[in-house]
Design an enzyme around this catalytic site. Structure first.
Site, PDB file in Angstrom:
ATOM      1  N   GLY A 161      97.225 112.917  91.211  1.00 41.62           N
ATOM      2  CA  GLY A 161      96.617 111.937  90.527  1.00 41.62           C
ATOM      3  C   GLY A 161      95.925 112.799  89.675  1.00 41.62           C
ATOM      4  O   GLY A 161      95.478 114.390  89.578  1.00 41.62           O
ATOM      5  N   ASP A 172      90.298 111.880  96.850  1.00 41.99           N
ATOM      6  CA  ASP A 172      91.473 110.648  95.990  1.00 41.99           C
ATOM      7  C   ASP A 172      90.567 110.445  95.428  1.00 41.99           C
ATOM      8  O   ASP A 172      89.622 110.166  95.056  1.00 41.99           O
ATOM      9  CB  ASP A 172      92.340 109.982  97.116  1.00 41.99           C
ATOM     10  N   GLU A 192      98.874 108.981 100.034  1.00 39.14           N
ATOM     11  CA  GLU A 192      97.759 108.172 100.570  1.00 39.14           C
ATOM     12  C   GLU A 192      96.752 107.820 101.477  1.00 39.14           C
ATOM     13  O   GLU A 192      96.123 107.730 101.736  1.00 39.14           O
ATOM     14  CB  GLU A 192      97.327 107.882  99.125  1.00 39.14           C
TER      15      GLU A 192
END
Length: 262
Positions: free
Chosen positions: A34, A89, A111
């Site tokens: 991301g 993350d 993830e």
């Protein structure tokens, strides 16, 4: 350079920069996917090149792997690493208990696998990702392509008995064709508006045939680093029960990130 970034990108940058404090020489580090996680990868790459930091990164998507190699981070697989010291993350939403919705970028399966194979998971996010209750962001559910319409019907039927406000379910598209994850699956986006019992919903969804994984990360995140557009950062550690605040200065001469694309 950071001084020319929008407030939202400044917030992402300072959160990522602060997260580098969790990374030490010799660590095996899970690298998220991301726009916010991309800032982290760039920051760590700078430390590898300019400070001699030696780490091995386990990426959660092919695009994160490509970026990590580009900036000089050694990339290994989770099977090679076996276990990770920390995973850093982003998140699409997080609440006061540091439960998360993730998967807006389509990498929720990898993830979650990487995050749960780590001693610690640290989330980096701008302040806009904090919510009083999860559910405003559509909840991604990864499903196998075979019989996906049947799986969607099962999900829709199950949502009737769940504590949610909305029950619309859509197949995520990539232009004119269904979006395909790195594992070759599709994603159903659940437009729930509010999730009353996230733990229950996560368990029920994962019991359905055809569902591979859902984007609710419950009791996985250990700390969240919240970035603000003025350079402030707030670090909440749920295990220690602490909240720390700091402020990072932007260096006008630092143009490392000028070519970073969201």
């Amino acid at each position: 350079m950071p001084g020319e970034l929008s407030p939202i990108d400044k917030a992402k940058f300072v959160a990522a920069k602060r997260a580098c404090d969790y990374v030490e020489d010799g660590m095996r580090v899970g690298l998220g996917t991301g726009s916010t996680a991309a800032w982290l990868v760039r920051c760590l790459g700078e430390m590898v090149r300019e400070e001699g930091l030696k780490i091995r990164g386990v990426p959660t998507s092919t695009r994160t792997a490509e970026l990590a190699r580009e900036v000089g981070i050694e990339v290994i697989s989770l099977d090679e690493a076996k276990w990770l010291d920390v995973t850093i993350d982003g998140a699409d939403e997080f609440d006061a208990d540091l439960n998360l919705i993730k998967g807006g970028g389509g990498a929720l399966l990898q993830e979650k696998i990487v995050a749960t194979a780590s001693d610690q998971m640290v989330v980096i996010a701008d302040v806009g990702k904090e919510v009083g209750q999860l559910g405003a962001f559509p909840l991604p559910v990864e499903v196998i392509p075979f019989g996906w319409q049947t799986t969607r019907a099962l999900v829709e039927e199950t949502l009737i008995s769940m504590d949610v406000l909305g029950r619309d379910v859509s197949l995520r598209m990539n232009g004119e064709v269904p979006f395909v994850t790195d594992e070759g699956n599709h994603i159903l986006d659940l437009h729930l508006n509010r999730i009353g019992n996230a733990r229950q919903l996560a368990m029920v969804l994962n019991q359905m045939p055809g569902v591979v994984e859902n984007g609710l990360f419950i009791d996985i995140c250990d700390a969240v680093i919240i970035g603000y557009g003025d350079g402030r950062v707030e670090v909440r550690d749920i295990n220690a029960g602490t909240v720390e605040t700091d402020k990072l200065d932007f260096l006008e001469s630092d143009n490392l990130f000028s070519d970073l694309l969201d």
